[in-house]
Motif scaffolding. Structure first.
Motif, PDB file in Angstrom:
ATOM      1  N   VAL A 147     -14.450 -10.799  32.158  1.00  0.00           N
ATOM      2  CA  VAL A 147     -15.974 -11.607  31.186  1.00  0.00           C
ATOM      3  C   VAL A 147     -16.233 -10.367  30.513  1.00  0.00           C
ATOM      4  CG1 VAL A 147     -18.412 -12.678  31.758  1.00  0.00           C
ATOM      5  CG2 VAL A 147     -16.729 -13.282  33.377  1.00  0.00           C
ATOM      6  N   ILE A 148     -16.258 -10.628  28.787  1.00  0.00           N
ATOM      7  CA  ILE A 148     -16.890  -9.873  28.193  1.00  0.00           C
ATOM      8  C   ILE A 148     -18.683 -10.036  28.093  1.00  0.00           C
ATOM      9  CG2 ILE A 148     -16.285  -8.735  25.978  1.00  0.00           C
ATOM     10  CD1 ILE A 148     -14.304  -8.291  27.732  1.00  0.00           C
ATOM     11  N   ASP A 149     -19.135  -8.804  27.991  1.00  0.00           N
ATOM     12  CA  ASP A 149     -20.469  -9.798  28.679  1.00  0.00           C
ATOM     13  C   ASP A 149     -21.295  -8.293  27.303  1.00  0.00           C
ATOM     14  OD1 ASP A 149     -23.400 -10.941  30.141  1.00  0.00           O
ATOM     15  OD2 ASP A 149     -24.028  -8.483  28.898  1.00  0.00           O
ATOM     16  N   ASN A 150     -21.825  -9.344  26.099  1.00  0.00           N
ATOM     17  CA  ASN A 150     -22.447  -8.817  24.778  1.00  0.00           C
ATOM     18  C   ASN A 150     -23.617  -8.901  24.636  1.00  0.00           C
ATOM     19  OD1 ASN A 150     -20.119  -8.078  22.938  1.00  0.00           O
ATOM     20  ND2 ASN A 150     -20.153 -10.051  21.681  1.00  0.00           N
ATOM     21  N   GLY A 151     -24.242  -7.506  25.537  1.00  0.00           N
ATOM     22  CA  GLY A 151     -25.010  -6.927  25.695  1.00  0.00           C
ATOM     23  C   GLY A 151     -26.342  -7.903  25.361  1.00  0.00           C
ATOM     24  N   SER A 152     -26.495  -9.125  27.080  1.00  0.00           N
ATOM     25  CA  SER A 152     -27.089  -9.831  27.770  1.00  0.00           C
ATOM     26  C   SER A 152     -28.917  -9.793  28.727  1.00  0.00           C
ATOM     27  CB  SER A 152     -26.073 -11.186  28.426  1.00  0.00           C
ATOM     28  OG  SER A 152     -25.733 -10.487  29.941  1.00  0.00           O
ATOM     29  N   LYS A 153     -29.408 -10.156  28.267  1.00  0.00           N
ATOM     30  CA  LYS A 153     -30.830  -9.766  27.932  1.00  0.00           C
ATOM     31  C   LYS A 153     -31.024 -10.475  29.882  1.00  0.00           C
ATOM     32  CE  LYS A 153     -31.194  -7.035  25.083  1.00  0.00           C
ATOM     33  NZ  LYS A 153     -30.734  -5.580  24.738  1.00  0.00           N
ATOM     34  N   ASP A 154     -30.514 -11.633  29.809  1.00  0.00           N
ATOM     35  CA  ASP A 154     -31.154 -12.409  31.518  1.00  0.00           C
ATOM     36  C   ASP A 154     -30.924 -11.683  32.933  1.00  0.00           C
ATOM     37  OD1 ASP A 154     -28.137 -12.881  31.088  1.00  0.00           O
ATOM     38  OD2 ASP A 154     -29.093 -14.772  30.551  1.00  0.00           O
ATOM     39  N   HIS A 155     -30.459 -12.609  33.623  1.00  0.00           N
ATOM     40  CA  HIS A 155     -29.921 -12.202  34.789  1.00  0.00           C
ATOM     41  C   HIS A 155     -27.631 -12.025  35.340  1.00  0.00           C
ATOM     42  CE1 HIS A 155     -33.309 -11.045  35.924  1.00  0.00           C
ATOM     43  NE2 HIS A 155     -33.563 -11.766  35.231  1.00  0.00           N
ATOM     44  N   THR A 156     -26.875 -12.047  33.934  1.00  0.00           N
ATOM     45  CA  THR A 156     -25.710 -13.073  33.677  1.00  0.00           C
ATOM     46  C   THR A 156     -24.752 -10.672  34.855  1.00  0.00           C
ATOM     47  OG1 THR A 156     -26.095 -13.592  32.155  1.00  0.00           O
ATOM     48  CG2 THR A 156     -23.608 -13.218  32.236  1.00  0.00           C
ATOM     49  N   ILE A 157     -25.228  -9.974  34.229  1.00  0.00           N
ATOM     50  CA  ILE A 157     -24.381  -9.159  34.529  1.00  0.00           C
ATOM     51  C   ILE A 157     -25.044  -9.434  36.363  1.00  0.00           C
ATOM     52  CG2 ILE A 157     -24.040  -6.469  35.027  1.00  0.00           C
ATOM     53  CD1 ILE A 157     -23.188  -7.329  32.674  1.00  0.00           C
ATOM     54  N   GLU A 158     -26.057  -9.476  36.925  1.00  0.00           N
ATOM     55  CA  GLU A 158     -26.132  -9.459  38.366  1.00  0.00           C
ATOM     56  C   GLU A 158     -25.904 -10.828  38.918  1.00  0.00           C
ATOM     57  OE1 GLU A 158     -28.112  -9.369  36.150  1.00  0.00           O
ATOM     58  OE2 GLU A 158     -29.286  -7.087  36.390  1.00  0.00           O
ATOM     59  N   ARG A 159     -25.827 -11.346  38.117  1.00  0.00           N
ATOM     60  CA  ARG A 159     -25.159 -12.442  38.945  1.00  0.00           C
ATOM     61  C   ARG A 159     -23.182 -12.908  39.287  1.00  0.00           C
ATOM     62  NH1 ARG A 159     -25.415 -19.217  36.703  1.00  0.00           N
ATOM     63  NH2 ARG A 159     -24.584 -19.914  38.896  1.00  0.00           N
ATOM     64  N   ILE A 160     -23.138 -12.133  38.063  1.00  0.00           N
ATOM     65  CA  ILE A 160     -21.158 -11.931  38.265  1.00  0.00           C
ATOM     66  C   ILE A 160     -21.420 -11.062  39.937  1.00  0.00           C
ATOM     67  CG2 ILE A 160     -19.393 -11.338  36.818  1.00  0.00           C
ATOM     68  CD1 ILE A 160     -20.676 -12.180  34.283  1.00  0.00           C
ATOM     69  N   GLN A 161     -21.939 -10.193  39.180  1.00  0.00           N
ATOM     70  CA  GLN A 161     -21.528  -8.964  40.083  1.00  0.00           C
ATOM     71  C   GLN A 161     -21.323  -9.402  41.522  1.00  0.00           C
ATOM     72  OE1 GLN A 161     -24.078  -5.698  38.456  1.00  0.00           O
ATOM     73  NE2 GLN A 161     -22.476  -4.558  37.395  1.00  0.00           N
ATOM     74  N   THR A 162     -22.811  -9.915  41.863  1.00  0.00           N
ATOM     75  CA  THR A 162     -23.287 -10.472  43.104  1.00  0.00           C
ATOM     76  C   THR A 162     -22.572 -11.965  43.603  1.00  0.00           C
ATOM     77  OG1 THR A 162     -25.400  -9.944  42.997  1.00  0.00           O
ATOM     78  CG2 THR A 162     -25.747 -11.513  44.924  1.00  0.00           C
ATOM     79  N   SER A 163     -22.177 -12.867  42.467  1.00  0.00           N
ATOM     80  CA  SER A 163     -21.943 -13.928  43.296  1.00  0.00           C
ATOM     81  C   SER A 163     -20.318 -14.335  43.306  1.00  0.00           C
ATOM     82  CB  SER A 163     -22.363 -15.337  42.383  1.00  0.00           C
ATOM     83  OG  SER A 163     -23.656 -15.232  43.398  1.00  0.00           O
ATOM     84  N   TYR A 164     -19.073 -13.140  41.735  1.00  0.00           N
ATOM     85  CA  TYR A 164     -18.407 -13.330  41.753  1.00  0.00           C
ATOM     86  C   TYR A 164     -17.117 -11.962  41.488  1.00  0.00           C
ATOM     87  CZ  TYR A 164     -19.853 -18.295  39.777  1.00  0.00           C
ATOM     88  OH  TYR A 164     -20.327 -19.271  39.455  1.00  0.00           O
ATOM     89  N   SER A 165     -17.756 -11.512  42.565  1.00  0.00           N
ATOM     90  CA  SER A 165     -16.786 -10.025  42.237  1.00  0.00           C
ATOM     91  C   SER A 165     -15.573  -9.660  42.570  1.00  0.00           C
ATOM     92  CB  SER A 165     -16.826  -9.623  43.727  1.00  0.00           C
ATOM     93  OG  SER A 165     -16.394  -9.817  44.935  1.00  0.00           O
ATOM     94  N   HIS A 166     -14.841 -11.361  42.322  1.00  0.00           N
ATOM     95  CA  HIS A 166     -13.422 -11.344  41.950  1.00  0.00           C
ATOM     96  C   HIS A 166     -13.308 -10.299  40.321  1.00  0.00           C
ATOM     97  CE1 HIS A 166     -14.634 -14.788  41.675  1.00  0.00           C
ATOM     98  NE2 HIS A 166     -13.119 -15.280  40.420  1.00  0.00           N
TER      99      HIS A 166
END
Length: 289
Positions: free
Chosen positions: A14-33
């Protein structure tokens, strides 16, 4: 989500382009693979995708599958596209059928590209259907194609990247196609065409023609900057001063400024195969001495 449920083994980046919501936290928490690349800022569609494609190249994957953040695919989509590409190396891009979020209608853009209006009319007796263009919401690209064609051009920040890539794909004599038997859903919003959006579309179109290496440099100039000047003059002649001014801005602040880059693309990409062929012949001749 859908990629994790694929019946074909894959790794997800997943390439995150500076999202301002909780995308990063959600991926790290729920999709650690998932391998997450946090860019901190919006690099644009092409540059962000190039990061993932460069990882695939350096780590010797067999193909990449580009998928938008607002999209998902059926379980068998990835595996079927990989299988088709292995048997049809003349295709540089394969895509599934693009559906809307409701999953029961074809995406309107996909209808335009394919000239198919309903799911029932899909030619599902054919494994691959060639077509001139399909947007990059779902693209399967073999690694060998990326090695030859390269990634997305830095000339394009948002929109036009896919058209330019397909132009270069054609230059290298690859085809584009879709499989009518596998599906992806694209939950995109269709907004009315504003004047500002129209002008950006015009800019992207003429820039893509200017950078199109299937044209001679003279033809590219005629379809790029010169065509914009002609539209500005035409607007002026009918009293549309604001439209004329906007076209002149496209020319002065966009296409004219990018002329050196567009010329370099034409010269480097077209000259390199000739140069490498001459160099190869020289090395062969030297080896025979």
């Amino acid at each position: 989500g859908s990629l994790s449920e694929s019946d074909y083994p894959l790794d997800t980046i997943v390439i995150d382009n500076g999202s301002k919501d909780h995308t990063i936290e959600r991926i790290q928490t729920s999709y650690s693979h998932i391998r997450l690349i946090d860019n901190q800022s919006n690099l644009g569609f092409g540059k962000a995708n190039n990061i993932g494609m460069q990882i695939a190249l350096s780590e010797k994957y067999e193909a990449v599958f580009l998928m938008n953040q607002d999209a998902w695919v059926a379980r068998n989509t990835i595996g079927e596209l990989v299988k088709l590409l292995k048997t049809r190396p003349e295709f540089g891009i394969l895509s599934p059928v693009h559906l809307t979020a409701s999953e029961d209608h074809l995406d309107p853009g996909f209808c335009d590209y394919t000239q198919v209006s309903e799911i029932a009319n899909l030619p599902n007796h054919t494994p691959i259907v060639p077509l001139p263009f399909v947007n990059a919401a779902f693209w399967m690209i073999p690694i060998e194609v990326l090695k030859k064609v390269g990634g997305f051009s830095s000339l394009f920040y948002h929109y036009g990247e896919d058209k330019d890539f397909i132009n270069r794909l054609r230059f290298h004599q690859y085809q584009i196609g879709y499989s009518p038997n596998v599906f992806g859903c694209h939950d995109r919003e269709y907004r009315p065409m504003t004047h500002q959006k129209y002008l950006h579309t015009e800019y992207v179109y003429h820039l893509s023609e200017y950078a199109n290496i299937n044209h001679s440099l003279l033809k590219a100039f005629a379809l790029g900057p010169l065509a914009v000047i002609k539209k500005a003059v035409k607007a002026l002649c009918v009293g549309k001063i604001t439209l004329c001014s906007n076209y002149l801005k496209i020319f002065c602040l966009g296409l004219a400024f990018l002329t050196p880059a567009a010329a370099k693309i034409h010269m480097v990409i077209k000259a390199w195969p000739i140069f490498s062929n001459v160099l190869r012949k020289l090395l062969v001749a030297v080896g025979k001495l």
